[in-house]
Structure formats: C-alpha cells, structure tokens
Design a protein around this motif. Structure first.
Motif, PDB file in Angstrom:
ATOM      1  N   ARG A  65       0.826  -1.203   0.000  1.00  0.00           N
ATOM      2  CA  ARG A  65       0.000   0.000   0.000  1.00  0.00           C
ATOM      3  C   ARG A  65       0.868   1.264   0.000  1.00  0.00           C
ATOM      4  NH1 ARG A  65      -5.600  -0.857   0.935  1.00  0.00           N
ATOM      5  NH2 ARG A  65      -5.693   1.413   0.846  1.00  0.00           N
ATOM      6  N   ARG A  66       2.020   1.218   0.624  1.00  0.00           N
ATOM      7  CA  ARG A  66       2.941   2.368   0.559  1.00  0.00           C
ATOM      8  C   ARG A  66       3.405   2.578  -0.875  1.00  0.00           C
ATOM      9  NH1 ARG A  66       4.899  -0.310   5.283  1.00  0.00           N
ATOM     10  NH2 ARG A  66       4.314   0.830   7.180  1.00  0.00           N
ATOM     11  N   TRP A  67       3.708   1.472  -1.549  1.00  0.00           N
ATOM     12  CA  TRP A  67       4.126   1.574  -2.957  1.00  0.00           C
ATOM     13  C   TRP A  67       2.991   2.131  -3.808  1.00  0.00           C
ATOM     14  CZ3 TRP A  67       2.176  -0.617  -7.396  1.00  0.00           C
ATOM     15  CH2 TRP A  67       2.962  -0.491  -8.539  1.00  0.00           C
ATOM     16  N   MET A  68       1.779   1.666  -3.568  1.00  0.00           N
ATOM     17  CA  MET A  68       0.645   2.162  -4.340  1.00  0.00           C
ATOM     18  C   MET A  68       0.429   3.655  -4.088  1.00  0.00           C
ATOM     19  SD  MET A  68      -1.809  -1.147  -3.639  1.00  0.00           S
ATOM     20  CE  MET A  68      -3.320  -0.387  -4.199  1.00  0.00           C
ATOM     21  N   GLY A  74       1.562   9.881  -5.590  1.00  0.00           N
ATOM     22  CA  GLY A  74       2.692  10.738  -5.254  1.00  0.00           C
ATOM     23  C   GLY A  74       2.821  11.016  -3.767  1.00  0.00           C
ATOM     24  N   VAL A  75       2.241  10.160  -2.917  1.00  0.00           N
ATOM     25  CA  VAL A  75       2.303  10.316  -1.461  1.00  0.00           C
ATOM     26  C   VAL A  75       3.361   9.362  -0.923  1.00  0.00           C
ATOM     27  CG1 VAL A  75       1.024  10.140   0.704  1.00  0.00           C
ATOM     28  CG2 VAL A  75      -0.116  11.002  -1.348  1.00  0.00           C
ATOM     29  N   ASP A  76       4.441   9.909  -0.420  1.00  0.00           N
ATOM     30  CA  ASP A  76       5.540   9.084   0.084  1.00  0.00           C
ATOM     31  C   ASP A  76       5.280   8.715   1.544  1.00  0.00           C
ATOM     32  OD1 ASP A  76       8.128   7.818  -0.171  1.00  0.00           O
ATOM     33  OD2 ASP A  76       8.889   9.400   1.137  1.00  0.00           O
ATOM     34  N   ILE A  77       5.392   7.436   1.869  1.00  0.00           N
ATOM     35  CA  ILE A  77       5.134   6.946   3.229  1.00  0.00           C
ATOM     36  C   ILE A  77       6.361   6.154   3.689  1.00  0.00           C
ATOM     37  CG2 ILE A  77       3.551   5.694   4.720  1.00  0.00           C
ATOM     38  CD1 ILE A  77       1.421   5.927   2.579  1.00  0.00           C
ATOM     39  N   PRO A  78       7.232   6.723   4.495  1.00  0.00           N
ATOM     40  CA  PRO A  78       8.396   5.971   4.992  1.00  0.00           C
ATOM     41  C   PRO A  78       7.963   4.835   5.917  1.00  0.00           C
ATOM     42  CG  PRO A  78       8.669   8.354   5.294  1.00  0.00           C
ATOM     43  CD  PRO A  78       7.234   8.122   4.930  1.00  0.00           C
ATOM     44  N   ARG A  79       8.766   3.792   5.970  1.00  0.00           N
ATOM     45  CA  ARG A  79       8.481   2.674   6.886  1.00  0.00           C
ATOM     46  C   ARG A  79       8.821   3.105   8.309  1.00  0.00           C
ATOM     47  NH1 ARG A  79      10.515  -2.240   6.896  1.00  0.00           N
ATOM     48  NH2 ARG A  79       8.668  -3.506   6.512  1.00  0.00           N
ATOM     49  N   PRO A  80       7.889   2.897   9.254  1.00  0.00           N
ATOM     50  CA  PRO A  80       8.109   3.399  10.611  1.00  0.00           C
ATOM     51  C   PRO A  80       8.640   2.360  11.594  1.00  0.00           C
ATOM     52  CG  PRO A  80       5.817   2.818  10.361  1.00  0.00           C
ATOM     53  CD  PRO A  80       6.512   2.426   9.062  1.00  0.00           C
ATOM     54  N   TYR A  81       8.918   1.150  11.139  1.00  0.00           N
ATOM     55  CA  TYR A  81       9.186   0.054  12.067  1.00  0.00           C
ATOM     56  C   TYR A  81      10.569   0.197  12.708  1.00  0.00           C
ATOM     57  CZ  TYR A  81       5.381  -1.683   9.200  1.00  0.00           C
ATOM     58  OH  TYR A  81       4.198  -1.785   8.525  1.00  0.00           O
ATOM     59  N   TRP A 188      -6.432   9.891  -3.928  1.00  0.00           N
ATOM     60  CA  TRP A 188      -5.509  10.657  -3.086  1.00  0.00           C
ATOM     61  C   TRP A 188      -5.919  10.574  -1.615  1.00  0.00           C
ATOM     62  CZ3 TRP A 188      -6.261  15.095  -0.075  1.00  0.00           C
ATOM     63  CH2 TRP A 188      -5.110  15.726   0.377  1.00  0.00           C
ATOM     64  N   ALA A 189      -7.233  10.612  -1.345  1.00  0.00           N
ATOM     65  CA  ALA A 189      -7.707  10.529   0.037  1.00  0.00           C
ATOM     66  C   ALA A 189      -7.353   9.184   0.661  1.00  0.00           C
ATOM     67  CB  ALA A 189      -9.225  10.753   0.085  1.00  0.00           C
ATOM     68  N   LEU A 190      -7.468   8.103  -0.101  1.00  0.00           N
ATOM     69  CA  LEU A 190      -7.050   6.790   0.412  1.00  0.00           C
ATOM     70  C   LEU A 190      -5.562   6.775   0.734  1.00  0.00           C
ATOM     71  CD1 LEU A 190      -8.930   4.090  -1.723  1.00  0.00           C
ATOM     72  CD2 LEU A 190      -9.152   4.530   0.727  1.00  0.00           C
ATOM     73  N   ALA A 191      -4.760   7.385  -0.158  1.00  0.00           N
ATOM     74  CA  ALA A 191      -3.317   7.436   0.080  1.00  0.00           C
ATOM     75  C   ALA A 191      -2.994   8.245   1.333  1.00  0.00           C
ATOM     76  CB  ALA A 191      -2.607   8.020  -1.140  1.00  0.00           C
ATOM     77  N   LYS A 192      -3.705   9.355   1.543  1.00  0.00           N
ATOM     78  CA  LYS A 192      -3.468  10.164   2.738  1.00  0.00           C
ATOM     79  C   LYS A 192      -3.909   9.425   4.003  1.00  0.00           C
ATOM     80  CE  LYS A 192      -2.002  13.696   2.815  1.00  0.00           C
ATOM     81  NZ  LYS A 192      -0.588  14.129   2.889  1.00  0.00           N
ATOM     82  N   TYR A 193      -4.985   8.637   3.897  1.00  0.00           N
ATOM     83  CA  TYR A 193      -5.381   7.819   5.048  1.00  0.00           C
ATOM     84  C   TYR A 193      -4.275   6.814   5.367  1.00  0.00           C
ATOM     85  CZ  TYR A 193      -7.554   4.045   7.665  1.00  0.00           C
ATOM     86  OH  TYR A 193      -7.804   3.069   8.599  1.00  0.00           O
ATOM     87  N   ASP A 194      -3.755   6.162   4.333  1.00  0.00           N
ATOM     88  CA  ASP A 194      -2.653   5.227   4.556  1.00  0.00           C
ATOM     89  C   ASP A 194      -1.453   5.941   5.177  1.00  0.00           C
ATOM     90  OD1 ASP A 194      -4.258   3.329   3.419  1.00  0.00           O
ATOM     91  OD2 ASP A 194      -3.233   3.309   1.477  1.00  0.00           O
ATOM     92  N   GLN A 195      -1.174   7.134   4.706  1.00  0.00           N
ATOM     93  CA  GLN A 195      -0.034   7.883   5.236  1.00  0.00           C
ATOM     94  C   GLN A 195      -0.226   8.234   6.705  1.00  0.00           C
ATOM     95  OE1 GLN A 195       0.519  11.992   3.967  1.00  0.00           O
ATOM     96  NE2 GLN A 195       2.675  11.578   3.519  1.00  0.00           N
ATOM     97  N   SER A 196      -1.461   8.518   7.103  1.00  0.00           N
ATOM     98  CA  SER A 196      -1.715   8.936   8.480  1.00  0.00           C
ATOM     99  C   SER A 196      -1.417   7.841   9.494  1.00  0.00           C
ATOM    100  CB  SER A 196      -3.172   9.391   8.624  1.00  0.00           C
ATOM    101  OG  SER A 196      -4.061   8.296   8.434  1.00  0.00           O
ATOM    102  N   LEU A 197      -1.525   6.575   9.086  1.00  0.00           N
ATOM    103  CA  LEU A 197      -1.315   5.477  10.025  1.00  0.00           C
ATOM    104  C   LEU A 197      -0.130   4.589   9.672  1.00  0.00           C
ATOM    105  CD1 LEU A 197      -5.032   4.445  10.661  1.00  0.00           C
ATOM    106  CD2 LEU A 197      -3.495   5.603  12.251  1.00  0.00           C
ATOM    107  N   LEU A 198       0.225   4.509   8.408  1.00  0.00           N
ATOM    108  CA  LEU A 198       1.335   3.644   8.011  1.00  0.00           C
ATOM    109  C   LEU A 198       2.680   4.360   8.060  1.00  0.00           C
ATOM    110  CD1 LEU A 198      -0.110   1.650   4.966  1.00  0.00           C
ATOM    111  CD2 LEU A 198       0.076   0.956   7.362  1.00  0.00           C
ATOM    112  N   GLY A 199       2.671   5.678   8.149  1.00  0.00           N
ATOM    113  CA  GLY A 199       3.909   6.426   8.231  1.00  0.00           C
ATOM    114  C   GLY A 199       4.349   6.619   9.672  1.00  0.00           C
TER     115      GLY A 199
END
Length: 429
Positions: A65-68, A74-81, A188-199
């Motif tokens: 999902r980060r790749w997607m 164009g929403v970059d989500i770094p791995r937080p682990y 874009w909204a789905l990507a931002k949702y992913d960013q809010s919790l996966l980043g």
C-alpha cells in the motif's frame, strides 16, 4: 481539459480505487482476524510463532500500500518500524516483545480496521456511480426506444416520477463526469489515510532525526580528527621540513660568507628556492581547508573557476539571493569538486553542468553529465564521502544514474543566506 485525457485519468483512478478498496477489504478483514488470533494464542505459546508470521504478512501488505500511494498518488510513506534487535528470531519471546512494543504494530492494526469500511465505501461508491452514470448515457435511452417504439427516445415520460426521458442521458453524463473528476481525489484521500497510520509519527520522525544527527556528528568528529592528522602530517613532512632545511642552509651560508662567498651564494639560492616551494605547499594546504577563491568570488564564482580547470567542458549556472555560511559554502564547493572529479575519471562524458539554486530555506546544487551512467555511492567513487560531508549539515544527496546515462547528482543543504546587499556573488555563467 481535453475530454479523452480527463476521462482516461478518471477511469484509471476509479479502477485503482476499486482495486485498493474492494479487493483490499477482505485482505484487511483476514489480517485483522489473524492478528487478534495470534495475539490471543500467545498464552498457550502458539502466538510466539504465529504472531511474527502474521506481522510479516501485515507489513508486506502495508509495504504494498505504501508503494501504491507513492506510485499512484505521489504520497511518500516511509516505513516506521523499529529495527529488529539481535537474536529476535521467530518463536522467541524477544521477537514477540519487539513486535508488541513497536507502536507501528498497533498503528498497522488500527489502519486495517479503519481501512476496510473506508476502502469498501470508496471502491463500491466510485464503481457504482460510474456504472450508473454510463448506463444512463448509453443503455437506458436504447431500452426506452425499444420498449416505447419512439424513434427519438426523448418523448416518453416516466410514469412514476414524471421525469422526462430526455433528461436521463443528461443526468447520466453529469454523474459520469462527476465521478471521473472525483475519482483522483478519492484515490488521493485513500493514500493520505494510509499515510496517516502507516507512516512514522512526529515523535518517531524527531527520534530518527536525532539518531541521524548523532550518527553524523560521530562521523564528523572522526573525519575532523582524520583531517587534522592529515594537515599535521602534510605540515610535518612538507612545509616544516623545507623550512628546517631553509634554516640550515642559511646557517651554513652564514659560516661560508666570509671565506667562500661563492658557496654561500649557492646556498642562499637554494634557500630561496626552498622558501618558494614551502610557500607553495602552504598555499596548497590552505586551499584544502578553505579555498581563497570562495572568499574572493563566492560559491558561484568559485565553481566557475573550478570548472575552468576541468578536462571536460563544464557549464555553471546559478542565481543565489544571498551568500551561504562559510562552512556550508565550503562543503558544497568540495562536494561539487568531488562530483566533477568523478565525471572526469569515470563517466566518459563530453560535457557536464553545475546548477545552483535556493528554494524553501535550502541550497540545491546539481551536478549532471552526459556520460555512461551507472554511478553508485558504494562503487568507490567517493560519493559516500560526499554524503557524509553533507550529512554534517543535515543535508542529503540524491543520485540518478541509470546505465547509459545521464547522471544527475543533487545535493540539498538547509541554510540561511546572508543579505544580498552584503553578498554580490550571485551570477549566471
């Protein structure tokens, strides 16, 4: 906007939202159930093995999902682990504790729970609206024509709500255009949702930055110590030795000046030559610390002077609204010099370009060439040293060098420029 690119962009976005939402929902549900089961079975020991395996699946899906999000929106989500500690193998309590103590594990679970209804609503909603709009444009008028026998299909009225059939295609067109316009925003909204919790959280970002600054500070201290040793060695083996020899030659000339003037004159000539060599070595040593050309002409002028010494034609372009601090200026100069040296040694380029700019509180320096490409920081080209030099100022380095070229090296250093009134060193050349 032209009709076909607009429609293509919307259709692609609808398909992506449907894939991420509709197909992703059962994956969310299964992973949530597996996570809860794996954690619950820890009391009987099964969870020590099951929980790490389930988390591997969760993190693999989160990486997808980060790749997607990056590739589609164009929403970059770094791995937080957090990094896995030594000895934390699957089946060991250490591995289980590492997982449950990592806040990213629980944020992933929260993301899975919330993402199922959100994705399902976005996916089904966009797909249903698109199909509904298209059937209003295409299918319903055709069906009405067949049923009513009306040649035009626009004179029949619906008996229930008294809405003219002529409005059906118009309504369908509006719905279709609306969903095609809204679909990229839903994506874009789905990507931002992913960013809010996966980043990473803001606290995690600050922690990583502190760790990085601590690491770079250690590297800078080591590099500074090595640089001081180099300067001391160069002084001892070079200029200092020549100055000692100069003093000895002058002492011998002083003894010979009365009874052998010719020999004394020869020693004085040798001493004069030694003093010139010592001065040249001192100047070379000073240039390695802070090139005088920077103080005289600024960063752009210094790089233009450096370009004149290169065996490859180099064009320097830059326009700075002020002057960087001296340490930053020196770091950029030497980093660009190292990059241009790599161009001359390894790239096989026929031309190179250096570009300077200042944007958003950061100084950007780009070095590019038309060579063969294939450069990498770990290939012995000195780029790792450049990266360490920039990291001392919280800077970064990006390298784009596909096989076959071209190579583009971009350096970014956050800094504050001095007033342009006191720094007339911006130029274009």
């Amino acid at each position: 906007m032209k009709p076909w690119p607009f429609a293509k962009r919307g259709l692609v976005a609808v398909a992506r939202v449907a894939v991420a939402g509709i197909l992703g929902t059962p994956i969310h549900i299964v992973l949530v159930l597996l996570t809860l089961i794996s954690l619950a079975t820890t009391v009987v020991g099964v969870g020590l093995v099951l929980a790490p395996l389930v988390q591997l699946l969760v993190r693999a899906y989160a990486d997808l999902r980060r790749w997607m999000a990056r590739e589609w929106s164009g929403v970059d989500i770094p791995r937080p682990y957090r990094p896995r500690p030594d000895g934390a193998w699957i089946g060991t309590p250490k591995r289980w504790l590492w997982l449950v103590r990592d806040p990213a594990t629980w944020r992933d679970l929260l993301w899975l729970v919330g993402g199922a209804p959100l994705g399902l609503g976005f996916g089904f909603g966009s797909a249903i609206l698109l199909v509904y709009g298209l059937q209003g444009v295409i299918l319903l008028p055709v069906i009405i024509n067949l049923v009513s026998g009306d040649d035009t299909g626009y004179g029949v009225t619906w008996p229930l709500n008294q809405v003219s059939w002529g409005s059906v295609p118009f309504q369908g067109a509006l719905i279709t255009a609306g969903i095609l316009y809204a679909a990229p925003w839903l994506q874009w909204a789905l990507a931002k949702y992913d960013q809010s919790l996966l980043g990473p959280t803001s606290a995690a970002v600050l922690t990583r930055r502190v760790d990085r600054l601590t690491e770079t500070r250690t590297q800078v201290v080591d590099a500074q110590a090595a640089e001081l040793r180099r300067i001391e060695r160069d002084l001892h083996d070079g200029a200092q030795a020549r100055i000692v020899a100069l003093g000895m030659s002058l002492g011998m000339a002083e003894d010979l000046v009365l009874h052998d003037p010719a020999a004394a004159q020869q020693l004085i000539a040798e001493a004069r030559e030694a003093s010139g060599l010592a001065l040249a070595e001192l100047r070379h040593l000073v240039r390695g610390i802070h090139p005088p050309v920077l103080a005289e002409r600024g960063l752009v002028g210094g790089l233009r002077a450096l370009a004149l010494t290169m065996p490859v034609p180099v064009v320097v372009e830059g326009e700075l609204p002020g002057r960087p601090p001296a340490p930053v200026e020196s770091a950029v100069y030497f980093a660009a010099a190292e990059a241009l040296a790599n161009v001359a040694k390894h790239s096989g380029a026929r031309a190179a370009w250096v570009s300077l700019s200042y944007l958003g509180g950061a100084l950007y320096c780009s070095v590019s060439d038309d060579g063969v490409g294939g450069a990498a920081p770990g290939s012995g080209s000195g780029l790792a040293g450049v990266e360490r030099r920039l990291a001392a100022f919280d800077g970064s380095l990006r390298l784009d060098s596909p096989p076959g070229g071209p190579t583009v090296l971009t350096m970014e250093l956050p800094c504050v420029l001095s007033s342009p009134k006191t720094s007339p060193f911006s130029a274009t050349g």
